[in-house]
Motif scaffolding. Structure first.
Motif, short mmCIF file in Angstrom:
data_model
loop_
_atom_site.label_atom_id
_atom_site.label_comp_id
_atom_site.label_asym_id
_atom_site.label_seq_id
_atom_site.Cartn_x
_atom_site.Cartn_y
_atom_site.Cartn_z
N PHE A 1 -4.42 1.59 2.62
CA PHE A 1 -4.07 2.10 1.29
C PHE A 1 -2.99 1.22 0.66
O PHE A 1 -3.07 0.83 -0.50
N SER A 2 -1.96 0.88 1.45
CA SER A 2 -0.84 0.08 0.96
C SER A 2 -1.26 -1.35 0.65
O SER A 2 -0.82 -1.93 -0.36
N ILE A 3 -2.10 -1.93 1.50
CA ILE A 3 -2.61 -3.28 1.25
C ILE A 3 -3.32 -3.34 -0.10
O ILE A 3 -3.11 -4.25 -0.90
N ILE A 4 -4.16 -2.35 -0.36
CA ILE A 4 -4.91 -2.31 -1.62
C ILE A 4 -3.97 -2.11 -2.80
O ILE A 4 -4.07 -2.80 -3.81
N GLN A 5 -3.03 -1.17 -2.68
CA GLN A 5 -2.14 -0.89 -3.80
C GLN A 5 -1.16 -2.03 -4.08
O GLN A 5 -0.91 -2.36 -5.24
N ARG B 1 0.06 -8.28 4.30
CA ARG B 1 1.13 -8.22 5.30
C ARG B 1 1.97 -6.96 5.05
O ARG B 1 2.96 -7.00 4.34
N ILE B 2 1.55 -5.86 5.65
CA ILE B 2 2.18 -4.55 5.46
C ILE B 2 2.64 -4.02 6.81
O ILE B 2 1.94 -4.16 7.81
N GLY C 1 5.82 -4.32 2.16
CA GLY C 1 5.08 -5.58 2.08
C GLY C 1 5.98 -6.73 2.47
O GLY C 1 7.16 -6.78 2.11
N LEU C 2 5.43 -7.66 3.23
CA LEU C 2 6.19 -8.81 3.72
C LEU C 2 5.66 -10.12 3.15
O LEU C 2 4.48 -10.23 2.80
N PRO D 1 10.85 -8.78 3.57
CA PRO D 1 10.33 -7.92 2.51
C PRO D 1 10.06 -8.71 1.23
O PRO D 1 10.86 -9.55 0.83
N LYS D 2 8.90 -8.44 0.62
CA LYS D 2 8.46 -9.19 -0.56
C LYS D 2 8.30 -8.23 -1.75
O LYS D 2 7.55 -7.25 -1.66
N PRO D 3 8.98 -8.50 -2.86
CA PRO D 3 8.81 -7.66 -4.05
C PRO D 3 7.35 -7.67 -4.51
O PRO D 3 6.67 -8.70 -4.44
N HIS D 4 6.88 -6.51 -4.98
CA HIS D 4 5.47 -6.41 -5.38
C HIS D 4 5.26 -6.17 -6.87
O HIS D 4 4.17 -6.42 -7.37
N GLY D 5 6.25 -5.70 -7.59
CA GLY D 5 6.12 -5.51 -9.03
C GLY D 5 5.25 -4.34 -9.46
O GLY D 5 4.91 -4.21 -10.63
N LYS D 6 4.87 -3.47 -8.55
CA LYS D 6 4.01 -2.32 -8.87
C LYS D 6 4.87 -1.11 -9.19
O LYS D 6 5.93 -0.93 -8.61
N THR D 7 4.38 -0.26 -10.11
CA THR D 7 5.12 0.94 -10.48
C THR D 7 4.28 2.21 -10.43
O THR D 7 4.81 3.30 -10.53
N GLN D 8 2.96 2.04 -10.30
CA GLN D 8 2.09 3.21 -10.25
C GLN D 8 0.80 2.87 -9.52
O GLN D 8 0.47 1.70 -9.35
#
Length: 134
Positions: free
Chosen positions: A36-40, A45-46, A105-106, A112-119
């Motif tokens: 779920f996290s990989i997709i979102q 790398r989760i 996310g790595l 840790p890698k920023p992802h820029g997602k909010t929803q």
């Protein structure tokens, strides 16, 4: 809560009491949370950073079908916080609830890698964006 995954409880999933082994269920949950996290987060790398209290409410027996449900609670800078519920489709009982799970996310160096997602983003919406660019 989004229920995407179903599992059929088989003999190899049982503990000596003849019910679903808790460790097997937690492995299924952890895998589903990672997918779920990989997709979102669009990052393969989760890692699981934290799980709150795990509350076993009932169990399942051989032949039962269970569903794993996940919902996003919040998006952090490098993480997503989720909640999870597993229910037994056959008995209609809730098996387990976990109120807070943090997935991070790595980057390629394991930081840790920023992802820029909010929803939450539906895959269908993501595919529509790609198709409209073609």
């Amino acid at each position: 809560m989004l229920f995407h995954t179903r599992k059929w409880v088989k003999p190899e999933d049982l503990n000596p009491n003849g019910t679903l082994f808790g460790g097997k269920l937690l492995a299924w949950i952890d895998e589903e949370l990672a997918l779920f996290s990989i997709i979102q987060l669009e990052n393969t790398r989760i890692v699981t950073k934290h799980m709150s209290e795990i509350n076993f409410r009932s169990s399942a027996r051989q032949g039962d079908i269970i569903e794993i449900g996940i919902d996003a609670v919040k998006f952090g800078n490098t993480s997503i916080t989720l909640k999870c519920e597993v229910r037994n489709i056959m008995t209609r009982e809730r098996i387990i609830t976990i109120d807070s799970i943090t997935m991070v996310g790595l980057d390629d160096e394991g930081k840790p890698k920023p992802h820029g997602k909010t929803q939450l983003e539906k895959l269908d919406d993501r595919f529509r964006k790609i198709e409209s660019k073609d």
